[in-house]
Design a protein around this motif. Structure first.
Motif, mmCIF file in Angstrom:
data_model
loop_
_atom_site.group_PDB
_atom_site.id
_atom_site.type_symbol
_atom_site.label_atom_id
_atom_site.label_comp_id
_atom_site.label_asym_id
_atom_site.label_seq_id
_atom_site.Cartn_x
_atom_site.Cartn_y
_atom_site.Cartn_z
ATOM 1 N N GLU A 134 -52.363 0.130 46.627
ATOM 2 C CA GLU A 134 -51.686 -1.172 46.537
ATOM 3 C C GLU A 134 -52.681 -2.315 46.751
ATOM 4 O OE1 GLU A 134 -48.375 -0.976 49.303
ATOM 5 O OE2 GLU A 134 -47.032 -0.643 47.604
ATOM 6 N N THR A 150 -46.966 -0.799 39.456
ATOM 7 C CA THR A 150 -47.025 -0.082 40.731
ATOM 8 C C THR A 150 -47.550 1.334 40.574
ATOM 9 O OG1 THR A 150 -45.114 -1.380 41.463
ATOM 10 C CG2 THR A 150 -45.669 0.568 42.758
ATOM 11 N N ALA A 153 -51.078 2.173 41.544
ATOM 12 C CA ALA A 153 -51.442 2.345 42.952
ATOM 13 C C ALA A 153 -51.503 3.833 43.295
ATOM 14 C CB ALA A 153 -50.448 1.630 43.855
#
Length: 280
Positions: A134, A150, A153
């Motif tokens: 992240e 996302t 990540a």
């Protein structure tokens, strides 16, 4: 040190005092520099010494092909990971993660977005590495104005795990799937969700990671005799031991790895402790 190749204005290769080729990063270190000149030591910011010549060649070729800012971001992520994890990472992370970040940015620009099928598992099983992922996503957005999804990540986290355990990506993905399936076996045995915040769950997860690491490294236990400890565990926790046997059968069938009686006993004790903490 003598300059070998000028990769770009901020990166060169050179030969150190041991005769080993290294890659050197420093602002302006390659600007108006010629082959075989003395390296401007006052400009050196970081020296990369890879495991072998082939890795060094791959690294230098990669750096030639990509914008320097992509590598600078990758290097910052790796340094952040080292500080958070407090351990050394396999040097190949500079190749694999840099290549991944560069490729992810190129895919983003082309509108090619892919989901990571292991997103949930990575978040659960490697929470620290996922937080590093992240951080990488936020850093890329802040420095390069590229907003990756996302799922990236989790991809970054898997590269960090590779470098931690010194494994290949396919082994890390197998390791993650193995842990997922074993947790599923235990969850079915208990017939309830596990308390993922408990100390015993975390200890079980750590045990599974080291077991998986030994498996994929090919380390085996030749002795499978039921010693006194094993027999005591069977007598005291028969149901939990059967759950461990199911785990052993699954691992044997899917990965061809025979779990020792000693290992089954340890798994049994972990399962019993998790069961007790969940039912408290």
């Amino acid at each position: 040190m003598k300059v070998g190749k000028i990769i770009n204005n901020n990166v060169i290769s050179a030969t150190d005092l041991d005769g080993t080729e290294v890659v050197i990063m420093g602002k302006g270190i390659g600007f108006q520099t010629k082959h075989d000149e003395e390296v401007k030591e006052n400009l050196i910011e970081k020296v990369f010494k890879m495991d072998n010549k082939n890795s060094t060649n791959r690294f230098t070729e990669l750096l030639k092909e990509m914008p320097s800012e992509h590598f600078e971001v990758s290097n910052e992520v790796i340094e952040y990971a080292k500080s958070i994890l407090g351990k050394k990472l396999n040097q190949n992370i500079y190749i694999t993660l840099t290549d991944h970040i560069n490729f992810a940015i190129e895919r983003y620009k082309q509108g090619l977005l892919f989901e990571n099928p292991l997103l949930w598992e990575v978040k659960k099983f490697y929470p620290t590495e996922y937080l590093i992922g992240e951080y990488a996503i936020a850093l890329i957005e802040r420095k390069l104005q590229v907003k990756l999804q996302t799922d990236e990540a989790a991809s970054v986290a898997l590269h960090i795990v590779n470098a931690e355990y010194n494994t290949a990506m396919n082994e890390t993905m197998n390791l993650t799937l193995l842990i997922k399936d074993v947790i599923g076996i235990v969850r079915d045995f208990m017939n309830q969700e596990l308390d993922e915040e408990s100390l015993y769950y975390m200890r079980f997860m750590t045990h599974l990671k080291f077991l998986s690491q030994r498996m994929f490294a090919g380390e085996t236990h030749e002795c499978n005799k039921e010693d006194q400890l094993t027999q005591m565990v069977i007598n005291l926790y028969e149901a939990e031991y059967h759950c461990s046997q199911k785990i052993g059968s699954y691992i044997k069938e899917k990965y061809g790895y025979a779990i020792s009686q000693e290992e089954l006993s340890y798994l049994t004790l972990h399962i019993k402790r998790m069961e007790d903490s969940t039912n408290e």
